[in-house]
Design an enzyme around this catalytic site. Structure first.
Site, PDB file in Angstrom:
ATOM      1  N   ARG A  93      78.868  65.016 -39.679  1.00 57.45           N
ATOM      2  CA  ARG A  93      78.049  63.807 -39.798  1.00 57.45           C
ATOM      3  C   ARG A  93      76.873  63.902 -40.778  1.00 57.45           C
ATOM      4  O   ARG A  93      76.082  62.996 -40.909  1.00 57.45           O
ATOM      5  CB  ARG A  93      77.567  63.339 -38.412  1.00 57.45           C
ATOM      6  CG  ARG A  93      78.545  62.320 -37.830  1.00 57.45           C
ATOM      7  CD  ARG A  93      78.023  61.719 -36.549  1.00 57.45           C
ATOM      8  NE  ARG A  93      76.723  61.128 -36.665  1.00 57.45           N
ATOM      9  CZ  ARG A  93      76.485  59.896 -37.119  1.00 57.45           C
ATOM     10  NH1 ARG A  93      77.456  59.128 -37.495  1.00 57.45           N
ATOM     11  NH2 ARG A  93      75.250  59.436 -37.189  1.00 57.45           N
ATOM     12  N   HIS A 192      76.161  56.485 -26.860  1.00 60.47           N
ATOM     13  CA  HIS A 192      74.733  56.410 -27.193  1.00 60.47           C
ATOM     14  C   HIS A 192      73.918  56.208 -25.917  1.00 60.47           C
ATOM     15  O   HIS A 192      72.911  56.864 -25.694  1.00 60.47           O
ATOM     16  CB  HIS A 192      74.445  55.227 -28.136  1.00 60.47           C
ATOM     17  CG  HIS A 192      75.254  55.245 -29.399  1.00 60.47           C
ATOM     18  ND1 HIS A 192      75.654  54.091 -30.034  1.00 60.47           N
ATOM     19  CD2 HIS A 192      75.734  56.268 -30.150  1.00 60.47           C
ATOM     20  CE1 HIS A 192      76.347  54.409 -31.119  1.00 60.47           C
ATOM     21  NE2 HIS A 192      76.402  55.709 -31.206  1.00 60.47           N
TER      22      HIS A 192
END
Lengths: 540, 460
Positions: A93, A192
């Site tokens: 990422r 999340h």
């Protein structure tokens, strides 16, 4: 300047829907909205992806381990599951980090996994997990270890939380676990939320040390892709703010533990982190402001809002001076790049905030976003937070824990009285508000949630955009169509794009991408000029 | 240092894998399925699996990788994924019109125990599969084996679903390649053509994952083995299976199912392994090895004889997939290099004895490990204890290479930071030449970099 906008997308929407089986068409219809700013429009979002449709979306594990916890350097993140999940989320990422000195802790280059085997699936993986935590501790002596559950873990019923608790007691370091199995929720977004809950429960508030400095803030939802956080750290320091912590770009555990001592939370990515801001407000009395550091003007505006919140004359002057200085360099590059980009069309399908924020940068370049949508946004990310009371909690959201948070009896300290907040709001400071992506989109533009591959191809044919923004899975598909694709997850390994210097980078990058001549190479001369050659011979 | 916490002292680990030298089965199945023409791979599990596999394959090939998912939610995980898969099959055939849907499973659906055979049967019964179209599958539980196992399982699935024995003899040879690049598959086809042998190569990802830029996206690119060709594999003369880990199960199944015998060879990487492949193919098809192939071999050997001093006794660390490593180790020994550390995350009993056998004269004390806890963390520790002159492996090796300042040659899967692997083969004699060039360049660039000014050489 008149933009070269094609006819309204009504017919193309119909055409797309007509390809689908009726049930699918009915569902997709509600996620594709032709924008009409005069109407209070609803969009269907954060609902299950239709199987077989080819989606951009990932899973809760990716959102929890990959996105939120991934960028923190001094914690050992153990993936509890078969090897794949840990492997795919290993360094992919682009979260940059700067450890403190040559000896400073940094485990982000490592991938830790229990590599579950069939015997662990049959007999349970708790023993192996316990042993793995012990081995990680013996080898590295970290200050914290966390555990991420993958799909089979939830099914076989390993109690990761109990093991974390047991090992925390045994090792005397912070150990905690996340039930972020990939099937939870409908996208990364669930992860999340789970990550926010875990960090809030197990880390935030552990260290009450009050650090020195004025105008203390936390930056939430900034993950330091391509060095964004470094640029923002530079700006915030020059402006005179004290950055207590960032969730979670270039972060360490100590900063999280101390984050409740800040006086303002500023939110970049609303989708991935708004839970944290709300919980910190409820428990500790820290208000939050939605900001956007994507785009030079947006950055300036955000800094002004933050200065206005603190209301300090010196701070306001310092911010203004910084903006003046930085904008000089920004405008120089913009005046070179904008004439070459102006009037061109962009499409953005990414994330839970970037499809909104990056429109600012395109606006600055004079480019028009004709079609945009999120991969994992919710209705409030599209329609604004006013819609929150309207959102029905479905079965997929219900299985994500909603923490019950109360005022901390000792540590709750309202940073502003309700009168002060009201006063600031009257002056136009939108504390605790977010208006969403749709407000940004003009009449007859198209908003599409969780776009499918089929829709992507059809809409590119329809709009013929000059640039398409999405992720790695879409990158080469779109480029095979002759349209440049800018990855807005990984930035195509460039960046930073946040803040003032980031805006300069982005202008130059987009200028390159929409004006390059390489696309002319695609057609070979004998296919391009075939007719001419024949004609020349004829004339001879 | 990037891997600053890796100590040189090696302690056995039982539970914790650090920096794996493998990944999970489904990605291999997805890769293999892309080698069927007109095929849409389908991942039966959470949508994250499919996203991760597509992302990794895309980063490796820099090409579109199309695949769909059953998008399991908690409900599907409790009640089973049948409804999701049936709906997915219907949607895929309606919207994306593939010839074949190749379903592979995940740890999620395997743990639940979804019966894919039964679900596919139901899809046919319910009329979800249009006339003349196909749905095939293989089971790829992520908690068994590795990505190589998943590749092997999907290839066996192709045999299971398509190969048929009609009794009509066909003068053709099946070649089943282990997990190699599209460039390698293209090279194997070129060699067979050069030798005048009709082959059916399956799977075949050339012209799929190295598709030309035409200004148009072909959802189903031109390449891939066709269904008629796959069917005909049951009537072939012989199967040559290249790499036991990736191919033996499919070759054995073809033998059981259609009585097509097989010869199991190594991947043709390096001189000796390519010699065996060329000899095997020549024997099987009863053709002479053409002069052109012998000349290719001669050119490769010429490089070795000319440049031998740069290879001699150089210590090498290798990691990756077993089929590649077995052939590569032999090649390095042919070059008189010394592979001293060899690591593969893929389990399998034949790996260590085979490598030991190759190394028995040259490096009898080599560190050879595969399977559980044979990871890059261990490899790095081994290197710290006994340094090497060269590291060969996938992109993740660059962290070790940088920390320890070792010349690094990228080979294997995934390669995320360079191009070349999908376009230039490492199989065959021309592949050997490419490997020789990349290895030499790495070693000689290092010599140039480190040479004191007074001994910096113009001619090497």
């Amino acid at each position: 300047m008149e933009h070269n906008i094609p006819k309204p997308p009504t017919a193309i929407k119909e055409e797309i829907l007509s390809k689908y089986p009726p049930k699918v068409a009915r569902k997709r219809n509600k996620s594709i909205v032709i924008r009409d700013p005069e109407d209070e429009q609803k969009i269907q979002a954060n609902v299950r992806t239709i199987p077989g449709i080819i989606t951009q979306r990932g899973c809760a594990y990716a959102g929890c381990k990959g996105v939120v916890l991934g960028p923190t350097r001094d914690i050992i993140n153990i993936t509890h599951g078969p090897i794949g999940c840990g492997f795919y989320s290993w360094l992919t990422r682009r979260n940059q980090t700067k450890p403190e000195g040559a000896e400073g802790e940094n485990y982000m280059t490592y991938c830790f996994s229990t590599d579950m085997q069939d015997s662990n699936i049959v007999f349970g993986g708790e023993k192996k997990l316990r042993e793995a935590i012990q081995e990680a501790y013996d080898l590295f002596k970290p200050k914290a270890i966390s555990v991420f559950s993958t799909c089979p873990v939830g099914l076989i019923g390993d109690d990761v939380h109990a093991i974390a608790k047991e090992m925390k007691k045994k090792l005397g370091i912070n150990v905690f676990a996340f039930s972020c199995e990939g099937y939870k929720g409908v996208s990364q977004s669930a992860g999340h939320h789970i990550a926010n809950n875990g960090l809030f429960k197990h880390v935030v508030g552990l260290d009450d040390t009050v650090r020195e400095g004025d105008f203390k803030i936390n930056m939430l939802g900034e993950y330091n892709i391509g060095g964004d956080a470094f640029e923002l750290e530079r700006i915030l320091e020059l402006a005179g703010f004290t950055l207590i912590s960032t969730f979670s770009g270039n972060s360490d555990m100590g900063r999280f533990a101390n984050s409740h001592t800040a006086d303002l939370n500023v939110i970049m990515c609303h989708r991935s982190i708004n839970y944290m801001a709300e919980m910190m407000e409820t428990k500790f009395g820290i208000p939050w402001l939605k900001v956007n550091f994507t785009g030079a003007k947006a950055t300036a505006k955000s800094l002004r809002k933050m200065a206005q919140y603190f209301g300090d004359k010196k701070l306001i002057n310092r911010v203004e001076k910084l903006i003046r200085n930085e904008m000089a360099a920004v405008n120089k590059v913009l005046s070179e790049t904008r004439p070459r980009c102006e009037g061109k069309l962009a499409m953005l399908f990414v994330g839970g905030s970037r499809a909104h924020h990056y429109q600012e940068l395109f606006n600055e370049l004079g480019m028009k976003t004709v079609c945009a949508g999120y991969e994992f946004g919710h209705r409030d990310d599209y329609e604004g937070r006013d819609v929150l009371p309207d959102i029905k909690i479905d079965a997929d959201s219900r299985n994500i824990e909603e923490l019950f948070v109360e005022k901390d009896e000792k540590r709750y300290r309202p940073r502003k009285t309700s009168e002060e907040i009201l006063e600031l709001k009257k002056k136009g400071l939108e504390i605790g508000e977010y208006n969403g992506l749709m407000a940004e989109m003009s009449k007859q533009s198209l908003v599409v949630d969780d776009i499918t591959h089929y829709e992507t191809e059809k809409l590119i044919e329809f709009y013929k955009p000059h640039i398409f923004c999405a992720g790695i899975k879409e990158k080469y598909v779109v480029q095979k169509m002759g349209v440049p694709l800018k990855q807005l997850h990984s930035y195509d390994y460039g960046g930073p794009y946040a803040g003032f210097r980031g805006a300069i980078n982005f202008y130059q990058e987009i200028d390159r991408m929409v004006n390059t001549r390489i696309w002319d190479l695609i057609t070979p001369p004998w296919e391009k000029n075939g007719a001419e050659i024949t004609a020349e011979f004829v004339s001879l | 240092m990037l891997l600053r916490h890796t100590p040189s002292e090696i302690k056995e680990r039982n539970a914790l894998t650090i920096n794996p030298a493998k990944t999970c089965q489904p990605i291999g199945a997805m890769y293999a399925a892309l080698g069927i023409h007109g095929c849409l791979p389908h991942s039966h599990g959470s949508q994250g699996c499919c996203a991760y596999h597509r992302s990794t394959l895309t980063r490796h090939f820099k090409e579109p990788v199309m695949a769909a998912t059953s998008s399991f939610t908690e409900g599907a995980s409790v009640f089973g994924g049948q409804a999701n898969l049936l709906q997915a099959i219907n949607n895929m055939f309606t919207v994306y019109t593939p010839e074949v849907i190749a379903v592979h499973t995940t740890c999620l659906s395997e743990t639940i125990g979804d019966d894919i055979n039964q679900i596919i049967r139901k899809a046919y019964e319910d009329g979800k599969v249009p006339e003349g179209k196909h749905v095939i599958h293989c089971n790829t539980p992520s908690y068994v084996g590795s990505h190589v196992t998943g590749y092997a399982n999907m290839v066996a699935g192709m045999v299971k679903y398509f190969s048929e024995s009609t009794g009509r003899y066909r003068d053709q040879i099946n070649i089943i390649p282990g997990w190699i690049e599209p460039s390698d598959m293209r090279e194997i086809k070129r060699i067979a053509k050069e030798m005048g042998v009709k082959i059916i190569l399956f799977p075949d990802t050339s012209d799929v994952l190295d598709a030309p830029q035409k200004g148009k996206h072909m959802f189903y690119p031109e390449g891939g083995v066709t269904i008629p060709d796959l069917r005909s594999t049951g009537d072939s003369k012989l199967t040559i299976a290249l790499g036991p880990f990736g191919t033996e199960s499919a070759a054995a199944l073809l033998d059981t199912k259609c009585k097509v015998k097989y010869e199991l060879l190594d991947l043709p990487i390096g001189i000796s392994a390519t010699d065996r492949f060329i000899s095997g193919l020549s024997r099987a098809a009863c053709v002479e090895v053409p002069v052109s192939i012998t000349a290719e071999r001669g050119r490769a050997v010429d490089i070795i004889t000319d440049m031998q001093q740069y290879f001699y006794n150089k210590k090498v660390a290798l990691f990756g997939d077993p089929d590649q490593l077995m052939a590569l180790t032999e090649f390095l020994v042919d070059l008189e290099m010394k592979p001293i550390h060899i690591i593969s995350g893929t389990p399998g009993k034949q790996f260590v004895p085979r490598i030991r056998n190759i190394l028995k004269d040259k490096v009898p004390n080599a560190n050879v490990r595969n399977g559980a806890n044979a990871d890059l963390f261990l490899l790095h520790q081994l290197i710290k204890n006994e340094p090497v002159d060269l590291l060969v492996g996938n992109t993740y090796g660059k962290y070790i290479a940088r920390d320890e300042d070792i010349p690094f040659v990228r080979m294997g899967f995934p390669i995320l930071d360079r191009i070349g692997h999908s376009y230039f083969p490492t199989v065959g004699y021309s592949g050997a030449m490419r490997l020789l060039e990349t290895i030499l360049s790495a070693l000689m660039d290092r010599q140039d970099r480190d040479a004191p000014e007074e001994s910096f050489e113009l001619v090497m």
